[in-house]
Scaffold this active site. Structure first.
Site, PDB file in Angstrom:
ATOM      1  N   HIS A  25      54.219  43.817  39.704  1.00  0.00           N
ATOM      2  CA  HIS A  25      54.092  45.024  40.418  1.00  0.00           C
ATOM      3  C   HIS A  25      53.762  46.193  39.539  1.00  0.00           C
ATOM      4  O   HIS A  25      54.920  46.908  39.216  1.00  0.00           O
ATOM      5  CB  HIS A  25      55.257  45.111  41.491  1.00  0.00           C
ATOM      6  CG  HIS A  25      55.191  46.163  42.455  1.00  0.00           C
ATOM      7  ND1 HIS A  25      55.842  46.426  43.565  1.00  0.00           N
ATOM      8  CD2 HIS A  25      54.283  47.290  42.322  1.00  0.00           C
ATOM      9  CE1 HIS A  25      55.741  47.443  44.244  1.00  0.00           C
ATOM     10  NE2 HIS A  25      54.715  48.215  43.690  1.00  0.00           N
ATOM     11  N   HIS A  27      50.933  49.152  39.122  1.00  0.00           N
ATOM     12  CA  HIS A  27      49.661  49.962  39.683  1.00  0.00           C
ATOM     13  C   HIS A  27      48.883  50.428  38.087  1.00  0.00           C
ATOM     14  O   HIS A  27      49.661  51.139  37.497  1.00  0.00           O
ATOM     15  CB  HIS A  27      49.965  50.936  40.445  1.00  0.00           C
ATOM     16  CG  HIS A  27      50.619  50.595  41.677  1.00  0.00           C
ATOM     17  ND1 HIS A  27      49.982  50.429  42.797  1.00  0.00           N
ATOM     18  CD2 HIS A  27      51.944  50.382  42.036  1.00  0.00           C
ATOM     19  CE1 HIS A  27      50.882  50.114  43.754  1.00  0.00           C
ATOM     20  NE2 HIS A  27      51.976  49.993  43.112  1.00  0.00           N
ATOM     21  N   HIS A 205      52.648  46.220  50.018  1.00  0.00           N
ATOM     22  CA  HIS A 205      53.927  47.011  49.961  1.00  0.00           C
ATOM     23  C   HIS A 205      54.633  47.042  51.526  1.00  0.00           C
ATOM     24  O   HIS A 205      53.839  47.240  52.418  1.00  0.00           O
ATOM     25  CB  HIS A 205      53.612  48.492  49.675  1.00  0.00           C
ATOM     26  CG  HIS A 205      53.334  48.669  48.141  1.00  0.00           C
ATOM     27  ND1 HIS A 205      52.341  47.683  47.568  1.00  0.00           N
ATOM     28  CD2 HIS A 205      53.803  49.514  47.337  1.00  0.00           C
ATOM     29  CE1 HIS A 205      52.320  48.279  46.122  1.00  0.00           C
ATOM     30  NE2 HIS A 205      53.211  49.224  46.040  1.00  0.00           N
ATOM     31  N   GLU A 208      59.603  49.782  51.363  1.00  0.00           N
ATOM     32  CA  GLU A 208      59.840  50.798  50.299  1.00  0.00           C
ATOM     33  C   GLU A 208      60.150  52.019  50.836  1.00  0.00           C
ATOM     34  O   GLU A 208      61.586  52.145  50.664  1.00  0.00           O
ATOM     35  CB  GLU A 208      58.460  51.164  49.589  1.00  0.00           C
ATOM     36  CG  GLU A 208      58.792  52.185  48.426  1.00  0.00           C
ATOM     37  CD  GLU A 208      57.572  52.656  47.828  1.00  0.00           C
ATOM     38  OE1 GLU A 208      56.463  52.281  48.279  1.00  0.00           O
ATOM     39  OE2 GLU A 208      57.656  53.104  46.629  1.00  0.00           O
ATOM     40  N   ASP A 286      56.111  49.078  38.499  1.00  0.00           N
ATOM     41  CA  ASP A 286      55.535  50.040  39.575  1.00  0.00           C
ATOM     42  C   ASP A 286      54.467  51.057  38.988  1.00  0.00           C
ATOM     43  O   ASP A 286      53.190  50.512  38.825  1.00  0.00           O
ATOM     44  CB  ASP A 286      56.264  50.843  40.479  1.00  0.00           C
ATOM     45  CG  ASP A 286      55.912  50.933  41.878  1.00  0.00           C
ATOM     46  OD1 ASP A 286      54.922  50.589  42.233  1.00  0.00           O
ATOM     47  OD2 ASP A 286      56.715  51.766  42.616  1.00  0.00           O
TER      48      ASP A 286
HETATM   49  N1  LIG Z   1      55.457  52.718  44.737  1.00  0.00           N
HETATM   50  C1  LIG Z   1      54.303  52.962  45.178  1.00  0.00           C
HETATM   51  N2  LIG Z   1      54.073  52.738  46.899  1.00  0.00           N
HETATM   52  C2  LIG Z   1      52.957  52.845  47.406  1.00  0.00           C
HETATM   53  N3  LIG Z   1      51.659  53.049  46.980  1.00  0.00           N
HETATM   54  C3  LIG Z   1      51.753  53.026  45.616  1.00  0.00           C
HETATM   55  N4  LIG Z   1      50.965  53.398  44.713  1.00  0.00           N
HETATM   56  C4  LIG Z   1      51.216  53.548  43.494  1.00  0.00           C
HETATM   57  N5  LIG Z   1      52.706  53.486  43.420  1.00  0.00           N
HETATM   58  C5  LIG Z   1      53.015  53.402  44.727  1.00  0.00           C
HETATM   59 ZN   LIG Z   2      53.891  49.851  44.117  1.00  0.00          ZN
END
Ligand SMILES: Nc1ncnc2[nH]cnc12
Ligand SMILES: [Zn+2]
Length: 350
Positions: A25, A27, A205, A208, A286
């Site tokens: 995970h 990005h 996702h 969260e 993340d």
């Molecule tokens: N933590 C996150 N939650 C949702 N979208 C994202 N895009 C990048 N980081 C994210």
């Molecule tokens: Zn994320």
């Protein structure tokens, strides 16, 4: 079962850093450090609303997911050429190698770029070239997962999938990210059904900031194989049972949860409770450039704050391999390496 050797608490941070692990995970646009943002802005003649690196970094004070996303999308505006995407991914992969990450599945957000007139091919080819070089030069196995932005429409997601299909062999799956509240997974049920027919891996996702209901619909409507974050699951015992029973991995991101105010501090992370509930939890970074650290920083500081031990370390690393989209043979090879590192730490203890 592998018997975990005794490892003194003093040596736990070094063990956490040294053990082989997978990152599932991350990005890749969230690995763009302020220094690289400024270098790319200069290279591409893009003007930024901040005078220097320090003032940009000072703006990284988030109150929730949306306050982060606004600045994260602005940062990505400096990515124009294929080489920019390569440089961003290469910088992350070098850091991953230093953290003993043996496998990484990189999320990317093509709509952030195609909406600015950047070709899908420019994005995917740059990222893919970095993954290929990482395998050859760093010994890091890296693959790509295309994420749909959930604040955009189903129609936009379908159009994005169409644009990506000529490059189908360069990514292994699809995900769902961006603003969670108000955009439940079922909005993308038909897109995910199509991706499933195409043989792509599916993740999303969920939970969260959003409620357990979003995790249920990611499982039942999107039929995802992993849940990204999922930390809100503990509010629903029936959901926890379902996640445990089906061994659905959760890719938890401790630094992210604190920076985006999901939890007040690392000590309040519910990682230990999720593990105690028998869930296939993993630790991930993340958006490391925005949240204060890469994967090993997440491991070391979370363990220090929550009192997790060497058994948890082994479980988390093993879970990361179990949750990876790789062959059984590959997984076994990494598990073997993991055991060897644990055994080497035991010898040095005496
Ligand atoms: N933590 C996150 N939650 C949702 N979208 C994202 N895009 C990048 N980081 C994210
Ligand atoms: Zn994320």
């Amino acid at each position: 079962m592998f018997k975990i050797p005794h490892i003194s608490p003093a040596r736990l941070p070094e063990l956490l850093r040294r053990m082989p692990k997978a990152e599932l995970h991350i990005h890749i646009e969230g690995s763009l450090e302020p220094e690289l943002i400024f270098a790319l802005a200069q290279r591409n003649g893009v003007s930024l609303p901040y005078p220097d690196v320090e003032s940009l970094r000072r703006a990284y004070a988030f109150t929730n997911l949306q306050s982060f996303l606004d600045i994260y999308y602005a940062g990505a505006s400096v990515l124009i050429q294929e080489q920019d995407f390569y440089d961003m991914a290469w910088a992350y992969l070098q850091r991953a190698a230093a953290d003993h990450v043996v496998h990484a599945e990189l999320f990317f957000d093509p709509q952030t770029h195609t909406a600015r007139g950047i070709a899908m091919e420019t994005v995917v080819r740059g990222l893919h070239r970095a993954c290929t070089d990482a395998r050859a030069q760093l010994g890091v196995d890296a693959t790509l997962i295309l994420c749909f932005l959930r604040h955009l429409s189903e129609e936009d997601a379908f159009a994005t999938l169409e644009q990506a299909l000529p490059l189908r062999d360069l990514f292994i799956g699809v995900g769902l990210d961006s603003s969670e509240l108000g955009h439940p997974p079922e909005k993308f049920a038909r897109v995910f059904a199509r991706c499933r027919e195409l043989g792509l891996h599916l993740v999303a996702h969920a939970g969260e900031e959003g409620p357990p209901a979003y995790i249920w619909s990611a499982l039942d409507e999107l039929k995802v194989q992993r849940i990204d974050h999922g930390v809100q699951a503990l509010k629903d015992p029936a959901l926890v049972q379902r996640l445990a029973q089906d061994r659905i991995p959760l890719t938890v991101c401790p630094f992210s949860n604190v920076k985006l105010c999901v939890f007040p501090d690392l000590a309040s992370s519910n990682l230990a409770q999720l593990l105690d509930a028998g869930l296939a939890v993993t630790i991930n970074s993340d958006d490391p450039a925005y949240f204060g650290g890469y994967l090993n920083d997440n491991f070391v500081q979370t363990f220090a704050a929550t009192g997790l031990n060497a058994h948890h370390a082994y479980t988390l690393a093993r879970n990361s391999f179990e949750a990876s989209f790789v062959t059984e043979a590959q997984r076994h090879d990494w598990e073997h390496q993991l055991k060897a590192v644990f055994e080497s730490f035991s010898e040095h203890d005496f």
